[in-house]
Design a protein around this motif. Sequence first.
Motif, PDB file in Angstrom:
ATOM      1  N   GLU A 185       3.717  66.567  98.847  1.00 11.06           N
ATOM      2  CA  GLU A 185       3.737  65.485  99.839  1.00 11.06           C
ATOM      3  C   GLU A 185       3.461  64.138  99.170  1.00 11.06           C
ATOM      4  O   GLU A 185       4.097  63.129  99.490  1.00 11.06           O
ATOM      5  N   GLU A 192       4.041  63.320  96.048  1.00 11.34           N
ATOM      6  CA  GLU A 192       5.223  62.962  95.264  1.00 11.34           C
ATOM      7  C   GLU A 192       6.319  62.399  96.160  1.00 11.34           C
ATOM      8  O   GLU A 192       6.986  61.423  95.805  1.00 11.34           O
ATOM      9  N   GLN A 193       6.506  62.979  97.319  1.00 16.85           N
ATOM     10  CA  GLN A 193       7.508  62.485  98.262  1.00 16.85           C
ATOM     11  C   GLN A 193       7.159  61.061  98.712  1.00 16.85           C
ATOM     12  O   GLN A 193       8.020  60.193  98.776  1.00 16.85           O
ATOM     13  N   ARG A 194       5.870  60.860  99.026  1.00 18.78           N
ATOM     14  CA  ARG A 194       5.447  59.517  99.421  1.00 18.78           C
ATOM     15  C   ARG A 194       5.625  58.526  98.274  1.00 18.78           C
ATOM     16  O   ARG A 194       6.022  57.380  98.488  1.00 18.78           O
ATOM     17  N   LYS A 217       7.885  58.635  95.891  1.00 19.22           N
ATOM     18  CA  LYS A 217       9.316  58.340  95.786  1.00 19.22           C
ATOM     19  C   LYS A 217       9.735  57.374  96.884  1.00 19.22           C
ATOM     20  O   LYS A 217      10.466  56.413  96.650  1.00 19.22           O
ATOM     21  N   SER A 218       9.246  57.652  98.097  1.00 18.87           N
ATOM     22  CA  SER A 218       9.572  56.788  99.225  1.00 18.87           C
ATOM     23  C   SER A 218       9.046  55.367  98.982  1.00 18.87           C
ATOM     24  O   SER A 218       9.747  54.375  99.218  1.00 18.87           O
ATOM     25  N   ASN A 219       7.814  55.296  98.498  1.00 19.91           N
ATOM     26  CA  ASN A 219       7.224  53.980  98.217  1.00 19.91           C
ATOM     27  C   ASN A 219       7.968  53.273  97.098  1.00 19.91           C
ATOM     28  O   ASN A 219       8.125  52.055  97.129  1.00 19.91           O
ATOM     29  N   THR A 220       8.436  54.016  96.113  1.00 19.64           N
ATOM     30  CA  THR A 220       9.208  53.424  95.022  1.00 19.64           C
ATOM     31  C   THR A 220      10.486  52.809  95.549  1.00 19.64           C
ATOM     32  O   THR A 220      10.845  51.680  95.192  1.00 19.64           O
ATOM     33  N   HIS A 221      11.166  53.519  96.435  1.00 22.56           N
ATOM     34  CA  HIS A 221      12.393  52.978  97.039  1.00 22.56           C
ATOM     35  C   HIS A 221      12.078  51.732  97.860  1.00 22.56           C
ATOM     36  O   HIS A 221      12.826  50.745  97.816  1.00 22.56           O
ATOM     37  N   ARG A 222      11.003  51.789  98.598  1.00 24.47           N
ATOM     38  CA  ARG A 222      10.623  50.628  99.403  1.00 24.47           C
ATOM     39  C   ARG A 222      10.303  49.420  98.514  1.00 24.47           C
ATOM     40  O   ARG A 222      10.697  48.289  98.807  1.00 24.47           O
ATOM     41  N   LYS A 280      13.469  47.887  97.197  1.00 25.58           N
ATOM     42  CA  LYS A 280      14.107  47.048  98.216  1.00 25.58           C
ATOM     43  C   LYS A 280      13.374  45.718  98.378  1.00 25.58           C
ATOM     44  O   LYS A 280      13.993  44.669  98.522  1.00 25.58           O
TER      45      LYS A 280
END
Length: 97
Positions: free
Chosen positions: A11, A13-15, A17-22, A25
Motif C-alpha cells: 500500500e 509503495e502504491q501511495r 507511486k501515486s504521489n510521484t505522479h502527482r 504533474k
Amino acid sequence: MEEKYIQKIAETEQRAKSNTHRLDKLEENNKLMMKLCSSVELLAQKQEQAMEQIQDLKADVVSIKETPKKRYDLIVTTIITVVVTALVTAFVTGVFK
C-alpha cells in the motif's frame, strides 16, 4: 503477521507511486505557471513602452496644435507693431512740419 506488513508495504509503495505522479504533474504545472508569469511580465513591459510612446505622441500633438496659435499671435503682434509705427511716424512727421 508478516502478511500484514507485506500488505502495508504494498500500500505504501502504491501511495508513493501515486504521489510521484502527482508531483510530476505539479512540476509540469509549475513550469507552465512560470512561463505564464514571464509572458505576463513581458506584456507589462511592452505596455509600459507603449504608454511612453503614447505620451510622446500626445506631447507632439499638443505642440502641433500650438503652432497655428503662435503664428496667429506673431501676425497680430506684427500688425499692431506696423499700425503703431505708422501712427507714431505720422504723428512725428506732423509735429515737425
